[in-house]
Write a protein that holds these residues in place. Structure first.
Motif, PDB file in Angstrom:
ATOM      1  N   ALA A  59      55.717  11.341  -8.613  1.00  0.00           N
ATOM      2  CA  ALA A  59      55.658  10.381  -9.728  1.00  0.00           C
ATOM      3  C   ALA A  59      56.937  10.397 -10.562  1.00  0.00           C
ATOM      4  CB  ALA A  59      54.448  10.679 -10.603  1.00  0.00           C
ATOM      5  N   GLY A  60      57.917  11.197 -10.137  1.00  0.00           N
ATOM      6  CA  GLY A  60      59.189  11.242 -10.848  1.00  0.00           C
ATOM      7  C   GLY A  60      59.258  12.257 -11.962  1.00  0.00           C
ATOM      8  N   GLY A  61      58.280  13.157 -12.043  1.00  0.00           N
ATOM      9  CA  GLY A  61      58.257  14.147 -13.110  1.00  0.00           C
ATOM     10  C   GLY A  61      58.951  15.442 -12.720  1.00  0.00           C
ATOM     11  N   THR A  62      59.033  16.348 -13.678  1.00  0.00           N
ATOM     12  CA  THR A  62      59.668  17.648 -13.481  1.00  0.00           C
ATOM     13  C   THR A  62      58.628  18.742 -13.589  1.00  0.00           C
ATOM     14  OG1 THR A  62      61.742  16.864 -14.447  1.00  0.00           O
ATOM     15  CG2 THR A  62      61.406  19.249 -14.360  1.00  0.00           C
ATOM     16  N   ALA A  63      58.561  19.588 -12.563  1.00  0.00           N
ATOM     17  CA  ALA A  63      57.571  20.662 -12.569  1.00  0.00           C
ATOM     18  C   ALA A  63      58.033  21.810 -11.685  1.00  0.00           C
ATOM     19  CB  ALA A  63      56.214  20.156 -12.087  1.00  0.00           C
ATOM     20  N   SER A  64      57.526  22.988 -11.985  1.00  0.00           N
ATOM     21  CA  SER A  64      57.713  24.148 -11.128  1.00  0.00           C
ATOM     22  C   SER A  64      56.390  24.891 -11.087  1.00  0.00           C
ATOM     23  CB  SER A  64      58.829  25.056 -11.654  1.00  0.00           C
ATOM     24  OG  SER A  64      58.498  25.583 -12.923  1.00  0.00           O
ATOM     25  N   LEU A  65      56.245  25.794 -10.136  1.00  0.00           N
ATOM     26  CA  LEU A  65      55.002  26.550 -10.022  1.00  0.00           C
ATOM     27  C   LEU A  65      55.291  28.031 -10.128  1.00  0.00           C
ATOM     28  CD1 LEU A  65      54.629  28.039  -6.993  1.00  0.00           C
ATOM     29  CD2 LEU A  65      54.471  25.663  -6.281  1.00  0.00           C
ATOM     30  N   PHE A  66      54.296  28.757 -10.597  1.00  0.00           N
ATOM     31  CA  PHE A  66      54.388  30.211 -10.671  1.00  0.00           C
ATOM     32  C   PHE A  66      52.985  30.756 -10.485  1.00  0.00           C
ATOM     33  CE2 PHE A  66      54.851  34.449 -12.258  1.00  0.00           C
ATOM     34  CZ  PHE A  66      56.178  34.793 -11.997  1.00  0.00           C
ATOM     35  N   ALA A  67      52.700  31.271  -9.294  1.00  0.00           N
ATOM     36  CA  ALA A  67      51.384  31.829  -9.008  1.00  0.00           C
ATOM     37  C   ALA A  67      51.244  33.183  -9.698  1.00  0.00           C
ATOM     38  CB  ALA A  67      51.190  31.973  -7.505  1.00  0.00           C
ATOM     39  N   ALA A  68      50.200  33.340 -10.485  1.00  0.00           N
ATOM     40  CA  ALA A  68      49.963  34.588 -11.205  1.00  0.00           C
ATOM     41  C   ALA A  68      48.508  34.634 -11.646  1.00  0.00           C
ATOM     42  CB  ALA A  68      50.891  34.704 -12.412  1.00  0.00           C
ATOM     43  N   ASP A  69      48.011  35.844 -11.808  1.00  0.00           N
ATOM     44  CA  ASP A  69      46.627  36.061 -12.215  1.00  0.00           C
ATOM     45  C   ASP A  69      46.601  36.390 -13.707  1.00  0.00           C
ATOM     46  OD1 ASP A  69      44.002  36.892 -12.603  1.00  0.00           O
ATOM     47  OD2 ASP A  69      43.896  37.950 -10.695  1.00  0.00           O
ATOM     48  N   VAL A  70      45.826  35.641 -14.473  1.00  0.00           N
ATOM     49  CA  VAL A  70      45.806  35.832 -15.924  1.00  0.00           C
ATOM     50  C   VAL A  70      45.284  37.201 -16.344  1.00  0.00           C
ATOM     51  CG1 VAL A  70      45.620  33.372 -16.460  1.00  0.00           C
ATOM     52  CG2 VAL A  70      43.523  34.739 -16.170  1.00  0.00           C
ATOM     53  N   VAL A  71      44.558  37.887 -15.485  1.00  0.00           N
ATOM     54  CA  VAL A  71      44.040  39.199 -15.867  1.00  0.00           C
ATOM     55  C   VAL A  71      45.106  40.286 -15.750  1.00  0.00           C
ATOM     56  CG1 VAL A  71      41.689  38.582 -15.223  1.00  0.00           C
ATOM     57  CG2 VAL A  71      43.127  39.798 -13.583  1.00  0.00           C
ATOM     58  N   ASP A  72      46.282  39.932 -15.223  1.00  0.00           N
ATOM     59  CA  ASP A  72      47.393  40.872 -15.092  1.00  0.00           C
ATOM     60  C   ASP A  72      48.467  40.521 -16.123  1.00  0.00           C
ATOM     61  OD1 ASP A  72      49.860  42.127 -14.290  1.00  0.00           O
ATOM     62  OD2 ASP A  72      48.997  42.445 -12.298  1.00  0.00           O
TER      63      ASP A  72
END
Length: 245
Positions: A59-72
């Motif tokens: 869609a022309g947006g800017t994004a990155s991903l970061f896999a992580a567990d909130v309990v850590d």
């Protein structure tokens, strides 16, 4: 107000969204990106995050991903450092990762599953905001939005862990708002109400007949409202899409 600020009110902002791999988190991530924000998408499952980021990129947006567990906590610290390193800082945090847990009455519940629900929904939220606050302070202002639930004030048999966790989250919202007001960081609760997601078994539970059963996209306007408020805007408030308390 120029045309760009009207169509992209989040231009120049960086938003970090936990639970962005699907459902409400994905819908809001796409909307924030469309509004001009650089969005960091977080969840445990990298494949789901890749799908969210692909939708934003297409869609022309800017994004990155970061896999992580909130309990850590260490993983959450790394998440916000990624946002700062990759996008220059953090302005908006949507604390959306959560679990409904098991649906059993308390006397028949599994203690391990009960504890897990509290750890994800409460300790996970604590880890998220604790790691985020220094980055928001560095920007001189910011917004924290916590995804709450009407279950915190409407008891439902079999949902004790979830309801207790969301009650704790609401108190966390209010305390944080008082603590962070001097830093121009607002903290508010967003209650989506029943939404057709995997966590709610696609809205198949029993709800009052007058209740509004929503799609994830129906939560977007309220999430956008909260993200676009002035730096000295509302704080310690609960905003709900439920028809009745």
């Amino acid at each position: 107000m120029n045309a760009n600020s009207q169509h992209q009110p989040l231009a120049g902002k960086v938003a970090v969204i936990t639970g962005a791999g699907r459902g409400i988190g994905r819908a809001i991530a796409c909307a924030y990106a469309q509004a001009g924000a650089a969005v960091v998408c977080n969840a445990r499952q990298e494949k789901e995050l890749q799908e969210t980021v692909a939708l934003i990129s297409q869609a022309g947006g800017t994004a990155s991903l970061f896999a992580a567990d909130v309990v850590d906590h260490a993983q959450m610290t790394a998440l916000f450092q990624h946002a700062a390193d990759r996008h220059g800082g953090v302005d908006i945090v949507l604390v959306n990762a959560g679990t409904a847990g098991e649906s059993r009455k308390l006397h028949n519940s599994d203690p391990a599953r009960w504890r897990e629900t509290m750890e994800v929904n409460v300790i996970g939220a604590y880890h998220t905001v604790h790691a985020a606050i220094p980055h928001l302070q560095a920007r001189g202002a910011g917004k924290i939005i916590l995804t709450g639930s009407g279950s915190r004030h409407r008891p439902v048999p079999g949902m004790s862990a979830y309801a207790c966790s969301k009650n704790a989250l609401w108190m966390m919202t209010q305390v944080l708002a008082v603590e962070l007001e001097e830093f121009n960081i607002s903290v508010n609760e967003l209650i989506p109400g029943p939404v057709k997601t995997a966590m709610t078994r696609f809205g198949e539970q029993t709800f009052p007949p007058q209740e509004w059963i929503k799609e994830p996209a129906d939560v977007v306007p309220l999430a956008m409202f909260l993200a676009t408020q002035a730096d000295r805007g509302p704080t310690a408030q609960s905003y709900s899409l439920m028809r009745r308390a």
